[in-house]
Design an enzyme around this catalytic site. Sequence first.
Site, short mmCIF file in Angstrom:
data_model
loop_
_atom_site.label_atom_id
_atom_site.label_comp_id
_atom_site.label_asym_id
_atom_site.label_seq_id
_atom_site.Cartn_x
_atom_site.Cartn_y
_atom_site.Cartn_z
N HIS A 73 54.30 65.47 25.49
CA HIS A 73 53.25 64.54 25.86
C HIS A 73 51.96 64.94 25.15
O HIS A 73 51.86 66.02 24.57
CB HIS A 73 53.01 64.56 27.38
CG HIS A 73 52.55 65.90 27.89
ND1 HIS A 73 53.41 66.98 28.02
CD2 HIS A 73 51.32 66.34 28.28
CE1 HIS A 73 52.72 68.02 28.48
NE2 HIS A 73 51.46 67.67 28.64
N ASP A 120 47.72 65.19 26.18
CA ASP A 120 46.84 65.17 27.34
C ASP A 120 45.85 64.03 27.18
O ASP A 120 45.21 63.90 26.14
CB ASP A 120 46.09 66.50 27.47
CG ASP A 120 47.03 67.66 27.77
OD1 ASP A 120 48.13 67.41 28.31
OD2 ASP A 120 46.67 68.81 27.47
N ARG A 123 57.63 81.75 34.31
CA ARG A 123 56.43 81.51 33.52
C ARG A 123 55.42 80.75 34.37
O ARG A 123 55.79 79.84 35.12
CB ARG A 123 56.76 80.71 32.26
CG ARG A 123 55.55 80.41 31.38
CD ARG A 123 55.96 79.74 30.08
NE ARG A 123 54.80 79.50 29.23
CZ ARG A 123 54.10 78.37 29.23
NH1 ARG A 123 54.48 77.37 30.02
NH2 ARG A 123 53.05 78.23 28.45
#
Length: 326
Positions: free
Chosen positions: A192, A194, A260
């Site tokens: 994607h 932002d 993570r």
Amino acid sequence: MVVAHQPSNEQEKLSGIELPIIDLMAERSQVSKLIVKASETLGFFKVINHGIPQHVIKAMEDESYGFFSKPASQKQRAGPANPYGYGCKNIGFNGDYGEVEYLLLHTNPSSKSTISNDPTLFRCAVNGYVEAVRELACEILELMAEGLGVPDTSVLSNFLRDSHSDSLLRLNHYPPLQLLQLVNNRIGFGEHTDPQILTILRSNDVPGLQISPQDGFWIPVSPHPSTAFCVNVGDALQALTNGRFLSVRHRAMVNSCRRRMSMAYFGAPAPNAWIACPPKLLSPHEPNLYRPFTWDEYKKATYSRKLGDTRLHFFRVQSDHDDLTE
């Protein structure tokens, strides 16, 4: 003085591309030039010597780990993420899915007991961290404006300093996948761009982030140096620079038995703020590529589409795509 450090880690080298690491303590005009160059070519860079105290970072990391370590039933009490709160696997409202759980917070949080056992401590950690990364984002935006030759160097940072700024903090946690640790290319958070102006990202020492400055071409981002923050250009900044800066596509992969975590500050304008390129960056030979639009308008267009959809081209001047709700 060294201005930009070129990493020796081979993981950050692919077809001759190296990800820039920019020392913010170096000579200002050189730093400004390097930031502009990185924003034009990759839409991504790392910064070191950024001035954010380690104790501010650690306080936010500790609170984040504390929240994600809770039993699922307790975390779910902080959700759903509509628009703020806890989410798991489902990303957004259009069927996107990933191996991630997350907590979305407004940058002026009113912490609830469902998020932390000590709401005051949690709120202080968030406020301290947000204030620090907002200042870092504003400093970077002012360096960008200087490098672009814009007379008012606060023209970009003022969007984030607005008391009605729609900025947010997203805490992402990618749990270890012990049963799938031999499976590579597991999507944690799908590709994607932002939609906001600028993203300031901090992650732990587990790799997973990748950027794609070209279609189908992915560059893994090493988590080193551990003191660095990742910075990437968003859609709104691409429009504000008339396409000169690149809103980079990126994703997070899960292929490790280690968990993570990342903390992303998304610097955004106020809902009624107009996104329009400064006249200094326009000329008869470089007319406006995008029509002016409000952040609220672009945000609605973003949420009406899937995570990986391209959105900014719907706002191009003389676009053939006039229906923003398709």
